[in-house]
Design a protein around this motif. Structure first.
Motif, short mmCIF file in Angstrom:
data_model
loop_
_atom_site.label_atom_id
_atom_site.label_comp_id
_atom_site.label_asym_id
_atom_site.label_seq_id
_atom_site.Cartn_x
_atom_site.Cartn_y
_atom_site.Cartn_z
N MET A 45 -1.41 1.10 -14.61
CA MET A 45 -0.43 0.12 -15.10
C MET A 45 0.58 -0.22 -14.01
O MET A 45 0.93 -1.40 -13.80
N LEU A 46 1.06 0.79 -13.27
CA LEU A 46 2.02 0.53 -12.20
C LEU A 46 1.40 -0.29 -11.07
O LEU A 46 2.04 -1.19 -10.53
N ASN A 47 0.17 0.05 -10.71
CA ASN A 47 -0.50 -0.72 -9.66
C ASN A 47 -0.74 -2.17 -10.09
O ASN A 47 -0.66 -3.10 -9.28
N ASN A 48 -1.01 -2.37 -11.38
CA ASN A 48 -1.16 -3.74 -11.89
C ASN A 48 0.18 -4.48 -11.86
O ASN A 48 0.22 -5.69 -11.61
N LEU A 49 1.28 -3.75 -12.10
CA LEU A 49 2.61 -4.36 -11.99
C LEU A 49 2.88 -4.83 -10.56
O LEU A 49 3.45 -5.90 -10.34
N SER A 85 0.83 -1.21 0.00
CA SER A 85 0.00 0.00 0.00
C SER A 85 0.86 1.26 0.00
O SER A 85 0.51 2.26 -0.65
N ALA A 86 2.01 1.22 0.70
CA ALA A 86 2.91 2.38 0.68
C ALA A 86 3.46 2.61 -0.73
O ALA A 86 3.55 3.76 -1.20
N LEU A 87 3.80 1.53 -1.41
CA LEU A 87 4.32 1.65 -2.78
C LEU A 87 3.26 2.20 -3.72
O LEU A 87 3.55 3.06 -4.57
N MET A 88 2.01 1.75 -3.57
CA MET A 88 0.94 2.27 -4.42
C MET A 88 0.71 3.76 -4.16
O MET A 88 0.39 4.52 -5.09
N MET A 89 0.84 4.18 -2.91
CA MET A 89 0.70 5.61 -2.60
C MET A 89 1.81 6.41 -3.27
O MET A 89 1.58 7.52 -3.79
N LEU A 90 3.04 5.87 -3.26
CA LEU A 90 4.15 6.57 -3.91
C LEU A 90 3.89 6.71 -5.41
O LEU A 90 4.12 7.77 -6.00
N PHE A 91 3.43 5.65 -6.05
CA PHE A 91 3.14 5.71 -7.48
C PHE A 91 1.96 6.65 -7.77
O PHE A 91 1.99 7.43 -8.72
N THR A 92 0.92 6.58 -6.92
CA THR A 92 -0.29 7.35 -7.17
C THR A 92 -0.05 8.85 -7.02
O THR A 92 -0.56 9.66 -7.81
N TYR A 93 0.71 9.23 -6.01
CA TYR A 93 0.91 10.65 -5.71
C TYR A 93 2.27 11.18 -6.15
O TYR A 93 2.72 12.22 -5.67
N TRP A 118 8.33 6.11 -15.04
CA TRP A 118 8.79 5.64 -16.36
C TRP A 118 7.75 5.92 -17.46
O TRP A 118 7.69 5.22 -18.46
N GLY A 119 6.93 6.96 -17.27
CA GLY A 119 5.92 7.29 -18.27
C GLY A 119 4.71 6.39 -18.28
O GLY A 119 3.86 6.52 -19.16
N LEU A 120 4.61 5.47 -17.32
CA LEU A 120 3.47 4.56 -17.25
C LEU A 120 2.34 5.18 -16.44
O LEU A 120 2.56 6.02 -15.57
N SER A 121 1.11 4.75 -16.72
CA SER A 121 -0.05 5.23 -15.98
C SER A 121 -0.05 4.63 -14.57
O SER A 121 0.59 3.61 -14.30
N ILE A 122 -0.82 5.25 -13.68
CA ILE A 122 -0.93 4.76 -12.30
C ILE A 122 -1.54 3.37 -12.30
O ILE A 122 -1.09 2.47 -11.57
#
Length: 464
Positions: free
Chosen positions: A67-71, A47-55, A61-65
Motif C-alpha cells: 500500500m505504501l509503495n502504491n502511494l 527507490s530510497a523511500l521504498m527501501m525505508l518503507f520496506t525495511y 501508519w499501520g499500512l502494508s508495504i
C-alpha cells in the motif's frame, strides 16, 4: 510536415554527422544533462523511500508495504493530471530556457526538504516531498520536449529524441539502483540527502547554459481555470490528426512499459524460479535493448523523421512479446519448497536464453517504435502551443499507466491468468491498438511501403 523552428545556433550539415556530436553542442548538451539529473533524482529518492518503507526505517501508519509503495507511485503520477496542462501553457507563453532554470531552482529547494525529511525519518514529509518531485517533473516535461524543435532542425530531431530517450532510460535505471544501494549503508540517509542536493545543484548549473527558447508572439493567452485549461490542452492535441495518433502511440508505449517492468520481477521469480540477480539481469537486458533501438532510429531513418519505423517497431514488439510469453510458458511451475536459482544457474537452462533474447528484443523494438513517434509529434505540432500538446501527451501517458495497473489487477487477480498468458493477452491488445493507429493515420503504412517495399524506378522510368 511543418519544419521545426531552428535556433540561431550554428548548424552543421546533419546528413554527414553522428547524432552523438550533439552531446558536444551548447544547443543540446545542457538540456540533455539537465533532464538526466532530474530523472535520476526522481528515481534515486523514490527507490530510497521504498527501501525505508520496506525495511522499516520509518513509521508506516499501520499500512502494508504494498500500500505504501502504491502511494509513492500515485504521488508521482497524479501531478501529471493536475499540473502538466497548466505548465504547458506557461511554457508556450514564456522563454522556455528561463522557465527551466526556475524549475531547477525549485528542484534544488525540494531536495533540501527531502534531505531534512529523510534524515528525520518523517513519513508524512517523505510522501509530501515525493509529491513535490512529481509536480516538478510534470512542469518540466512539456518544457524539455518543446525546446528540442526550437534548437534542432528536422534532420536532427530523430537523433536528438533518441539521445533524450537513452539518457532518460539510463537515468531512471541508475537512480533506482543508486537509491537502493545507498540505503544498504548505515549512513544511507545521509548519502541520499547529500546526493539529491548535489544532483539538483548540477542540474541547475547545466540549465543556466541552455540557449534562449523564446515564446512565439501568437501563443495562446493564459487560462487560469485548470479544468478549462485541461480541456483546451486536449483540444490542441486533437487539432492535427497525425499529432493525435502519435500521442496515442507514445502513450501505448508507456502502457507496455508499465506492464512489463512491473511484472518482470514476479515473472522471474514465479515462472522462471529466478532470484534477485536474475531479475537484475533481465532488467539490464531490457534497458540495453531500449537504448540500442532508440539509437538505431537515427541510422535507419537516414537523418530525417521517418514514420515507417513506427509500424516496423510495433510489429517487432509483437513478435518479441509473443516469444517472451511462449518462452516463459515452457518453464515448469515452481513447487512449494523449491529454492530460487541465481542467474548463473538459470543460464544452464536452454529456456532462459530464449527469455533473455525475447526481453532484449522487446526493449530494442520498443525503442525503435517510440522515438519516431516523439519526433513526428514535435515536428507536426503547431509551434505556438507545442508545449501544451506535449502536456496533453503527459496526461495521456499517466492515464495509460493507471489503466495498465488496473488491467494487471483484473487479469492476474480476478481472472487468475498466469503471467505468460497475461503477456500473450497484452500482445493481442497491442495488435488491436496498432491496427487502429495504422488505419486512422495512413502516413505510417504509406511511408513503410515507400521506404521498404516500393519498387525502385529504372533510370528510364525516372526520366518519364
Amino acid at each position: 510536415m511543418e519544419k521545426p523552428t531552428v535556433s540561431s545556433a550554428s548548424l552543421v550539415e546533419p546528413a554527414t554527422r553522428s547524432q552523438f556530436q550533439l552531446l558536444r553542442e551548447r544547443r543540446f548538451y545542457p538540456l540533455f544533462w539537465t533532464q538526466f539529473g532530474g530523472a535520476f533524482n526522481d528515481n534515486f529518492y523514490k527507490s530510497a523511500l521504498m527501501m525505508l518503507f520496506t525495511y522499516g526505517g520509518v513509521e508506516r501508519w499501520g499500512l502494508s508495504i504494498d500500500m505504501l509503495n502504491n502511494l509513492v507511485a500515485a504521488a508521482l503520477i497524479i501531478p501529471f493530471f493536475l499540473f502538466a496542462p497548466s505548465a504547458g501553457q506557461y511554457a508556450d507563453r514564456l522563454d522556455k530556457a528561463r522557465v527551466t532554470r526556475v524549475i531547477k531552482l525549485v528542484e534544488l529547494a525540494v531536495m533540501v526538504c527531502a534531505a531534512v525529511a529523510i534524515i528525520r525519518g518523517s513519513s508524512a514529509m517523505l510522501l509530501a516531498v515525493i509529491f513535490a518531485t512529481g509536480i516538478q517533473s510534470a512542469c518540466f516535461s512539456p518544457l524539455k520536449y518543446a525546446i528540442l524543435p526550437q534548437h534542432m532542425n528536422s534532420e536532427e530531431l530523430t537523433g536528438a529524441n533518441a539521445l533524450f530517450h537513452t539518457g532518460t532510460s539510463l537515468a531512471v535505471f541508475l537512480g533506482l539502483i543508486a537509491g537502493t544501494l545507498a540505503m544498504q549503508w548505515s549512513s544511507g540517509q545521509w548519502l541520499v540527502a547529500a546526493g539529491g542536493i548535489l544532483i539538483a545543484w548540477a542540474g541547475w548549473r547545466f540549465s543556466r547554459a541552455i540557449p534562449p527558447a523564446p515564446a512565439l508572439p501568437d501563443a495562446p493567452a493564459i487560462e487560469p481555470n485548470p479544468l478549462r485549461q485541461m480541456a483546451r490542452t486536449m483540444g490542441y492535441a486533437r487539432q492535427n490528426k497525425t499529432v493525435f495518433w502519435c500521442l496515442i502511440g507514445v502513450s501505448w508505449y508507456w502502457f507496455l512499459g508499465s506492464v512489463y517492468l512491473t511484472q518482470l520481477p514476479n515473472f522471474t521469480r514465479e515462472v522462471l524460479g529466478g532470484s534477485a540477480s536474475a531479475v537484475t539481469c533481465l532488467l539490464v537486458l531490457f534497458l540495453l535493448g531500449v537504448i540500442a533501438g532508440a539509437l538505431l532510429c537515427e541510422k535507419l531513418s537516414r537523418h530525417k523523421i521517418e514514420p515507417a519505423l513506427v509500424p516496423l517497431g510495433a510489429f517487432l514488439v509483437g513478435v518479441a512479446g509473443v516469444a517472451l510469453a511462449l518462452a516463459g510458458n515452457s518453464f515448469s511451475p515452481m513447487q512449494e519448497g523449491d529454492s530460487l536459482l541465481s542467474v548463473m544457474q538459470l543460464a544452464g537452462k536452454p529456456g532462459f536464453w530464449a527469455v533473455a533474447a525475447a526481453v532484449l528484443a522487446l526493449g530494442s523494438s520498443a525503442g525503435l517504435y517510440t522515438v519516431p513517434l516523439q519526433a513526428l509529434m514535435q515536428a507536426n505540432a503547431r509551434p505556438e502551443f507545442r508545449a501544451q500538446v506535449i502536456a496533453a501527451n503527459n496526461v495521456l501517458n499517466a492515464l495509460f499507466m493507471v489503466v495498465a495497473a488496473i488491467f494487471a489487477v483484473v487479469v492476474l487477480g480476478a481472472l487468475d491468468f498466469t503471467i505468460p498468458h497475461f503477456f500473450m493477452l497484452t500482445m493481442a491488445l497491442h495488435c488491436c491498438i496498432i491496427i487502429v493507429i495504422l488505419v486512422r493515420e495512413p502516413v505510417f503504412l504509406k511511408r513503410l511501403n515507400a521506404r521498404f517495399f516500393a519498387r525502385a524506378k529504372t533510370p528510364q522510368e525516372a526520366g518519364e
